[in-house]
Design an enzyme around this catalytic site. Structure first.
Site, short mmCIF file in Angstrom:
data_model
loop_
_atom_site.label_atom_id
_atom_site.label_comp_id
_atom_site.label_asym_id
_atom_site.label_seq_id
_atom_site.Cartn_x
_atom_site.Cartn_y
_atom_site.Cartn_z
N GLU A 198 8.37 7.72 -2.78
CA GLU A 198 8.04 6.31 -2.49
C GLU A 198 9.26 5.46 -2.70
OE1 GLU A 198 4.87 4.44 -4.79
OE2 GLU A 198 5.48 2.46 -4.06
N GLY B 243 0.79 -1.24 0.00
CA GLY B 243 0.00 0.00 0.00
C GLY B 243 0.82 1.28 0.00
N PRO C 152 -10.67 1.29 3.11
CA PRO C 152 -10.68 0.92 1.69
C PRO C 152 -11.18 2.13 0.88
CG PRO C 152 -11.82 -0.72 3.03
CD PRO C 152 -11.55 0.45 3.92
N LYS D 115 10.37 8.60 -7.09
CA LYS D 115 10.50 7.15 -6.86
C LYS D 115 11.84 6.77 -7.45
CE LYS D 115 8.60 2.68 -6.90
NZ LYS D 115 7.74 1.92 -6.00
#
Ligand SMILES: Nc1ncnc2c1ncn2[C@@H]1O[C@H](COP(=O)(O)OP(=O)(O)OP(=O)(O)O)[C@@H](O)[C@H]1O
Ligand SMILES: [Mg+2]
Length: 237
Positions: free
Chosen positions: A121, A9, A211, A32
């Protein structure tokens, strides 16, 4: 944005943080260090499909850029991009090249220049090698990035999450929060207990992310851990 492993996640949480900051009017840059597994997307159609095609059709750097409403190019978001789904150090080797630490640091600092916030990330978990002798953790330390850890809510998460916290702190990294995702609408006693146990043993703030409708960013909640992304308070060194 790191996590207890792959597929836990990180991109979802990073996208929520980037989107929230962009909604607040901030200029958000995303980064990233390396994306692998692009072969998995190639057969699925164009990468410009709307955000509803989140995980199936869109690589991480594309999802992050859209969530941040950034105009960065692929190269600026993710300087190293490879087809095979594997650790970056191996994907680079198979491509006949080596990832450069200096280039990664330059690229991250360039991405942060002029931005109010940088959302970065990682790749897999904290101890994944970018270069055989240079881990995701080393990059976070070189850039002095505060960490948010994405983790699953269910069985097995206590060990994975505490190991990640310990690995981060042993390198002098500051862990802002753990985000348990996707946190069920009606959590089980095990999930509730996991949240408490990680908070206590890890001496860490725990947030939960329900969610989400990944196709509807306007419905995404705000995460408190957004604060760690602000470049002014967490200067990219
Ligand atoms: N809060 C959430 N709402 C909806 N889906 C979620 C949520 N959290 C995680 N997921 C699902 O979990 C899966 C993995 O999420 P994600 O792609 O963000 O993981 P990752 O850690 O970034 O993976 P990778 O290591 O490949 O970068 C996705 O299929 C995503 O849809
Ligand atoms: Mg991801």
């Amino acid at each position: 944005m790191t996590g207890t492993g792959t597929g836990v996640g990180k991109t979802v949480v990073a996208a929520v943080i980037a989107h929230t900051l962009a909604e607040e009017g901030k200029r958000v840059a995303v980064f990233k260090p390396a994306v692998t597994g692009l072969d998995d997307y190639a057969a699925d159609g164009p990468q410009s499909e709307p955000i509803g095609r989140f995980e199936a059709h869109r690589p991480d750097h594309v999802v992050l850029r859209e969530a941040a409403r950034s105009s960065q190019g692929d190269e600026e978001v993710a300087p190293y991009r490879y087809g095979p789904p594997m650790s970056p150090h191996l994907a680079a080797e198979l491509a006949g090249e080596q990832i450069s630490r200096e280039h990664l640091l330059d690229a991250a600092r360039t991405a942060a220049t002029g931005a109010d916030a940088l959302v970065c990330e990682g790749v897999g978990g904290l101890l994944v090698p970018l270069i055989p002798t240079y881990l995701v953790r080393d990059l976070a330390a070189d850039l002095a990035l505060p960490l948010v850890i994405a983790a699953a809510p269910g069985l097995g998460t206590i060990n994975h999450t505490l190991l990640t916290i310990e690995a981060a702190r042993s390198a002098g990294l500051n862990v802002e929060a753990v985000v348990l995702t996707p946190w069920p609408r009606i959590p089980s006693p095990v999930e509730e207990s996991n949240r408490q146990t990680i908070a206590t043993l890890g001496e860490i703030e725990i947030e939960t992310l329900p969610p989400l409708d990944l196709a509807g960013p306007q419905s995404w909640p705000r995460l408190r851990s957004c604060a760690g992304a602000e470049v002014s308070s967490g200067k990219v060194e």
